[in-house]
Design an enzyme around this catalytic site. Structure first.
Site, PDB file in Angstrom:
ATOM      1  N   ARG A   1      -5.577  -1.838   8.512  1.00  0.00           N
ATOM      2  CA  ARG A   1      -6.739  -2.528   7.945  1.00  0.00           C
ATOM      3  C   ARG A   1      -6.308  -3.836   7.298  1.00  0.00           C
ATOM      4  NH1 ARG A   1      -8.284   2.671   6.174  1.00  0.00           N
ATOM      5  NH2 ARG A   1      -7.053   2.514   4.278  1.00  0.00           N
TER       6      ARG A   1
ATOM      7  N   ASP B   1       0.834  -1.202   0.000  1.00  0.00           N
ATOM      8  CA  ASP B   1       0.000   0.000   0.000  1.00  0.00           C
ATOM      9  C   ASP B   1       0.870   1.255   0.000  1.00  0.00           C
ATOM     10  OD1 ASP B   1      -2.289   1.513   0.031  1.00  0.00           O
ATOM     11  OD2 ASP B   1      -2.660   1.287   2.168  1.00  0.00           O
ATOM     12  N   GLY B   2       0.365   2.320  -0.590  1.00  0.00           N
ATOM     13  CA  GLY B   2       1.044   3.613  -0.533  1.00  0.00           C
ATOM     14  C   GLY B   2       1.666   4.057  -1.840  1.00  0.00           C
ATOM     15  N   ASN B   3       1.382   3.342  -2.922  1.00  0.00           N
ATOM     16  CA  ASN B   3       1.945   3.736  -4.232  1.00  0.00           C
ATOM     17  C   ASN B   3       1.456   5.124  -4.642  1.00  0.00           C
ATOM     18  OD1 ASN B   3       3.003   1.197  -4.258  1.00  0.00           O
ATOM     19  ND2 ASN B   3       1.743   0.412  -5.928  1.00  0.00           N
TER      20      ASN B   3
ATOM     21  N   SER C   1      -7.294  -6.048  -5.899  1.00  0.00           N
ATOM     22  CA  SER C   1      -8.435  -6.623  -5.183  1.00  0.00           C
ATOM     23  C   SER C   1      -9.696  -6.555  -6.046  1.00  0.00           C
ATOM     24  CB  SER C   1      -8.674  -5.854  -3.881  1.00  0.00           C
ATOM     25  OG  SER C   1      -9.234  -4.594  -4.162  1.00  0.00           O
TER      26      SER C   1
ATOM     27  N   TRP D   1       3.069   7.840  -2.529  1.00  0.00           N
ATOM     28  CA  TRP D   1       4.481   7.970  -2.925  1.00  0.00           C
ATOM     29  C   TRP D   1       4.574   8.881  -4.160  1.00  0.00           C
ATOM     30  CZ3 TRP D   1       7.435   7.121  -7.229  1.00  0.00           C
ATOM     31  CH2 TRP D   1       8.824   6.981  -7.047  1.00  0.00           C
TER      32      TRP D   1
ATOM     33  N   ARG E   1       1.893  -4.996   6.273  1.00  0.00           N
ATOM     34  CA  ARG E   1       1.162  -3.961   5.518  1.00  0.00           C
ATOM     35  C   ARG E   1       2.005  -2.688   5.516  1.00  0.00           C
ATOM     36  NH1 ARG E   1      -4.979  -2.623   4.476  1.00  0.00           N
ATOM     37  NH2 ARG E   1      -4.585  -0.830   3.163  1.00  0.00           N
TER      38      ARG E   1
ATOM     39  N   GLU F   1     -12.190  -5.092  -5.261  1.00  0.00           N
ATOM     40  CA  GLU F   1     -12.691  -3.713  -5.093  1.00  0.00           C
ATOM     41  C   GLU F   1     -11.917  -2.711  -5.967  1.00  0.00           C
ATOM     42  OE1 GLU F   1     -11.846  -5.605  -2.318  1.00  0.00           O
ATOM     43  OE2 GLU F   1     -13.886  -6.074  -1.625  1.00  0.00           O
ATOM     44  N   ASN F   2     -10.713  -3.093  -6.411  1.00  0.00           N
ATOM     45  CA  ASN F   2      -9.880  -2.149  -7.180  1.00  0.00           C
ATOM     46  C   ASN F   2     -10.461  -1.783  -8.552  1.00  0.00           C
ATOM     47  OD1 ASN F   2      -6.684  -3.338  -5.875  1.00  0.00           O
ATOM     48  ND2 ASN F   2      -7.912  -1.603  -5.235  1.00  0.00           N
ATOM     49  N   TRP F   3     -11.482  -2.516  -9.019  1.00  0.00           N
ATOM     50  CA  TRP F   3     -12.126  -2.160 -10.301  1.00  0.00           C
ATOM     51  C   TRP F   3     -12.801  -0.796 -10.207  1.00  0.00           C
ATOM     52  CZ3 TRP F   3     -10.629  -5.027 -14.212  1.00  0.00           C
ATOM     53  CH2 TRP F   3     -10.341  -6.383 -14.005  1.00  0.00           C
TER      54      TRP F   3
HETATM   55  C1  FPP Z   1      -1.718   0.094  -3.378  1.00  0.00           C
HETATM   56  O1  FPP Z   1      -1.322   1.441  -3.457  1.00  0.00           O
HETATM   57  C2  FPP Z   1      -1.174  -0.677  -4.488  1.00  0.00           C
HETATM   58  C3  FPP Z   1      -1.902  -1.311  -5.434  1.00  0.00           C
HETATM   59  C4  FPP Z   1      -3.371  -1.317  -5.453  1.00  0.00           C
HETATM   60  C5  FPP Z   1      -1.290  -2.045  -6.555  1.00  0.00           C
HETATM   61  C6  FPP Z   1      -0.013  -2.774  -6.285  1.00  0.00           C
HETATM   62  C7  FPP Z   1       0.583  -3.195  -7.578  1.00  0.00           C
HETATM   63  C8  FPP Z   1       1.904  -3.164  -7.915  1.00  0.00           C
HETATM   64  C9  FPP Z   1       2.971  -2.813  -6.976  1.00  0.00           C
HETATM   65  C10 FPP Z   1       2.339  -3.483  -9.304  1.00  0.00           C
HETATM   66  C11 FPP Z   1       2.052  -4.841  -9.857  1.00  0.00           C
HETATM   67  C12 FPP Z   1       2.289  -5.982  -8.961  1.00  0.00           C
HETATM   68  C13 FPP Z   1       3.068  -7.085  -9.216  1.00  0.00           C
HETATM   69  C14 FPP Z   1       3.028  -8.239  -8.259  1.00  0.00           C
HETATM   70  C15 FPP Z   1       3.964  -7.201 -10.371  1.00  0.00           C
HETATM   71  P1  FPP Z   1      -2.441   2.583  -3.578  1.00  0.00           P
HETATM   72  O2  FPP Z   1      -2.592   2.928  -5.004  1.00  0.00           O
HETATM   73  O3  FPP Z   1      -3.695   2.132  -2.893  1.00  0.00           O
HETATM   74  O4  FPP Z   1      -1.740   3.736  -2.759  1.00  0.00           O
HETATM   75  P2  FPP Z   1      -2.448   4.917  -1.939  1.00  0.00           P
HETATM   76  O5  FPP Z   1      -3.205   4.266  -0.822  1.00  0.00           O
HETATM   77  O6  FPP Z   1      -1.288   5.727  -1.444  1.00  0.00           O
HETATM   78  O7  FPP Z   1      -3.317   5.659  -2.905  1.00  0.00           O
END
Ligand code: FPP
Length: 262
Positions: free
Chosen positions: A206, A32-34, A77, A37, A200, A79-81
């Site tokens: 969560r 989590d946290g992409n 997940s 970042w 996590r 839910e990610n859709w």
């Molecule tokens: C959560 O960060 C991250 C994700 C929903 C996707 C994770 C996917 C990857 C790292 C790339 C593909 C995976 C593999 C195994 C090759 P967020 O977007 O919810 O971050 P935020 O909470 O800061 O918005």
């Protein structure tokens, strides 16, 4: 395959603190946290996902080097859709690229690639890349690298119940019902040990519908570190913290049993 001589001193020192005889057998990670970042850097969210691939590489390599048996990463997940279509499309593209580029390295490290989730609902181009990766690594005997894709813990339980019903559930009920062990054999994770350690990133407290059945007794470790910044040193930190925990599975500490206190 351990290349500790190339590691920063701090990471090397953490590695030295790990008891190799008491490793978590199965580590599961909620990445989590992409998005945060990327936002911190004024970049689009997808730049965060792209940077997250480096962290995936680090934990796959780090876990396999240590001798962890199973690593499960929560990549997408059910839910990610709900996210913008452009972000979903980009995540699927990243996954395909990752598999295409890295499957030979994964294979070379004797790692077996697997997935859990409703894979049949993914775009056929993603399914093809997944099938190729699974087939290429299916005979490998090292770490199982499991990616949760279009995964939901509740969806998994519902899918298991439906499969059980199709496969003679009513007969099982007549014969006295199903046990926890019988039921677990219908989950996506059939045959795998439950996670010992759930990590996590990004500080959220969560579970987010991840491995609801399987984490019953997992030790949970949360770090403020955002996923793209996660590296081997964080993995080692988590394992060291895990090794200091006392796992009681609802029973008493052996120390308390010995002294008869509560
Ligand atoms: C959560 O960060 C991250 C994700 C929903 C996707 C994770 C996917 C990857 C790292 C790339 C593909 C995976 C593999 C195994 C090759 P967020 O977007 O919810 O971050 P935020 O909470 O800061 O918005």
């Amino acid at each position: 395959m351990l290349r500790s001589h190339r590691m920063p001193k701090k990471t090397q020192s953490l590695l030295g603190q790990i008891d190799r005889a008491a490793l978590p057998v199965h580590i599961a990670i909620i990445m989590d946290g992409n998005g945060r970042w990327a936002r911190k850097r004024g970049l689009p969210r997808v730049a965060g996902h792209r940077a997250g691939i480096n962290a995936v590489r680090e934990v796959v390599e780090g876990s396999a080097e240590l001798g962890v048996s199973v690593l499960t990463l929560y990549a997408f997940s059910v839910e990610n859709w709900k996210r913008p279509q452009s972000e979903v499309r980009m995540l699927m593209k990243l996954l395909k690229e990752y598999l295409h580029k890295e499957i030979e390295a994964i294979h070379g490290n004797n790692i077996q690639f697997r997935t859990i989730g409703r894979i049949d609902e993914l775009d056929s181009s993603v399914q093809i890349e997944i099938e190729k990766a699974i087939a290429r690594t299916s005979q490998n005997t090292g770490m199982i690298f499991n990616v949760a894709l279009n995964y939901g813990g509740r969806a998994e339980i519902v899918d298991a119940v439906n499969r059980l019903l199709r496969n003679g559930g009513p007969t099982a009920f007549q014969a006295g019902g199903v046990t926890e062990k019988d039921f677990a054999a219908y989950l996506y994770t059939a045959g795998l040990p439950d996670p010992d350690l759930l990590i996590r990133t990004s500080g959220e407290l969560r579970i987010s519908n991840f491995l609801l059945w399987q984490i019953a007794y997992a030790e949970i470790w949360v770090t403020e570190t955002l996923w793209p910044d996660f590296g081997k040193q964080h993995l080692y930190d988590a394992i060291i913290a895990f090794q200091k925990r006392e796992r009681r599975y609802g029973g008493l500490s052996p120390r308390l049993v010995r002294t008869g206190t509560k």
